[in-house]
Design a protein around this motif. Structure first.
Motif, PDB file in Angstrom:
ATOM      1  N   GLN A 115       1.834   4.193  -3.366  1.00 23.19           N
ATOM      2  CA  GLN A 115       1.636   5.643  -3.279  1.00 23.19           C
ATOM      3  C   GLN A 115       2.874   6.434  -3.707  1.00 23.19           C
ATOM      4  O   GLN A 115       2.802   7.654  -3.845  1.00 23.19           O
ATOM      5  N   THR A 158      -2.903   9.395   2.024  1.00 25.55           N
ATOM      6  CA  THR A 158      -1.900  10.270   1.415  1.00 25.55           C
ATOM      7  C   THR A 158      -2.101  11.688   1.922  1.00 25.55           C
ATOM      8  O   THR A 158      -3.184  12.254   1.786  1.00 25.55           O
ATOM      9  N   ARG A 199      -3.809   5.385  -6.314  1.00 26.25           N
ATOM     10  CA  ARG A 199      -3.336   5.798  -4.990  1.00 26.25           C
ATOM     11  C   ARG A 199      -4.404   5.623  -3.916  1.00 26.25           C
ATOM     12  O   ARG A 199      -4.091   5.493  -2.735  1.00 26.25           O
ATOM     13  N   SER A 200      -5.675   5.592  -4.317  1.00 25.70           N
ATOM     14  CA  SER A 200      -6.765   5.487  -3.344  1.00 25.70           C
ATOM     15  C   SER A 200      -7.263   4.057  -3.147  1.00 25.70           C
ATOM     16  O   SER A 200      -8.160   3.820  -2.333  1.00 25.70           O
ATOM     17  N   ALA A 258       3.256   9.279   2.349  1.00 24.23           N
ATOM     18  CA  ALA A 258       2.415   8.087   2.204  1.00 24.23           C
ATOM     19  C   ALA A 258       2.243   7.426   3.564  1.00 24.23           C
ATOM     20  O   ALA A 258       3.202   7.247   4.312  1.00 24.23           O
ATOM     21  N   SER A 284      -0.584   4.465   5.841  1.00 27.18           N
ATOM     22  CA  SER A 284      -1.564   3.399   5.644  1.00 27.18           C
ATOM     23  C   SER A 284      -2.104   2.919   6.980  1.00 27.18           C
ATOM     24  O   SER A 284      -1.372   2.860   7.974  1.00 27.18           O
ATOM     25  N   PRO A 344      -4.947   3.153   1.941  1.00 29.57           N
ATOM     26  CA  PRO A 344      -3.957   4.232   1.775  1.00 29.57           C
ATOM     27  C   PRO A 344      -4.408   5.537   2.418  1.00 29.57           C
ATOM     28  O   PRO A 344      -5.592   5.867   2.455  1.00 29.57           O
ATOM     29  N   CYS A 382       0.828  -1.205   0.000  1.00 29.13           N
ATOM     30  CA  CYS A 382       0.000   0.000   0.000  1.00 29.13           C
ATOM     31  C   CYS A 382       0.866   1.261   0.000  1.00 29.13           C
ATOM     32  O   CYS A 382       0.574   2.225  -0.718  1.00 29.13           O
TER      33      CYS A 382
END
Length: 276
Positions: free
Chosen positions: A172, A232, A210-211, A237, A239, A230, A168
């Motif tokens: 990102q 951000t 990224r999501s 990054a 998680s 994730p 994860c």
């Protein structure tokens, strides 16, 4: 005599009355150190003056005698808790460090509380991790005897390709940062289910937005499945993840979707923790 004997026998048969309870011993008196109290009062008063304050004003506001105030101020300056500049007193480096440490502890406590609530809500250990300075860092884990965390039998930092948290975070990163990480920590088998090579891992990561949440099934530890969501924040990054026994794999996706749906509400609190 008979009457007396009867009365005597009757009295003897009466059970003894219970004794009155012994009064409880007085609680020990707490010993307070007056000089420490006065020093704390001075520190609090100085902290209330963003532009500093002179000794006479501090004495007046704290209700301390001026000689006592001078003595305490000299001591606090010597120890670094205060600094003096042109006759005004300000918080020193030592006090600032205490304040910074207190703020960090509060941020950690906030994250721990969030993780504990989700641990109890989904009945699984919950993890919070950040990618910082080229490394995967598990910041906080919330588990319980009934829901133990996955044992770190292979270093999490070196096996990011194998667990959901690492995948994860890597998803990102931009391409250069991702390849830099894999150059330092090459893809290698961790279990028979681990992705086979770097090319296979990169293809998997490229397919992830990224999501997107990441699901991993027994790639890091046999008998355990994991989901990671994730987070951000700017260029950082992060998680949040949880793990389940493999025989409960059917719970993984619904619980992950539930957590992901709440992520927007949690983001403010988690953002504050990025600097931990």
């Amino acid at each position: 005599m008979a009457t007396t004997g009867t009365a005597s026998a009757h009295l003897t048969a009466v059970p003894p009355q219970p004794h009155s309870p012994t009064p409880p011993a007085p609680a020990p008196t707490t010993t307070l150190i007056g000089s420490v109290q006065r020093a704390m009062r001075l520190l609090e008063t100085v902290a209330a003056h963003a532009y500093g304050a002179p000794a006479k004003q501090l004495a007046r506001e704290t209700g301390l005698a001026l000689p006592t105030t001078y003595h305490l101020l000299r001591t606090l300056v010597h120890e670094g808790y205060l600094r003096r500049d042109r006759g005004l007193f300000f918080l020193g480096d030592a006090a600032e460090r205490l304040s910074s440490s207190g703020a960090e502890q509060k941020r950690r406590s906030t994250v721990a509380d969030i993780l504990a609530r989700w641990r109890d809500a989904i009945g699984a250990p919950v993890y919070y991790a950040v990618y910082r300075e080229g490394e995967i860092e598990v910041v906080c884990v919330s588990d319980s005897p009934g829901h133990p965390a996955v044992e770190e039998w292979a270093d999490f930092r070196e096996t990011g390709h194998a667990h959901a948290v690492g995948q994860c975070l890597l998803a990102q990163l931009d391409e250069d940062a991702r390849r830099d990480h894999l150059d330092r920590y090459p893809v290698r088998p961790v279990t028979p289910n681990t992705v086979g090579d770097e090319h296979g891992l990169l293809r998997r990561l490229e397919r992830l937005r990224r999501s997107d949440l990441v699901i991993e099934r027994q790639e890091y530890a046999l008998g355990a499945v994991c989901a990671a969501i994730p987070i951000t924040v700017g260029t950082t990054a992060a998680s949040m993840a949880f793990s389940l026994p493999a025989h409960q794999a059917d719970r993984l996706l619904p619980a992950a979707q539930r957590l992901q749906a709440e992520m927007g509400r949690l983001l403010g609190s988690l953002t504050l923790s990025i600097s931990i």
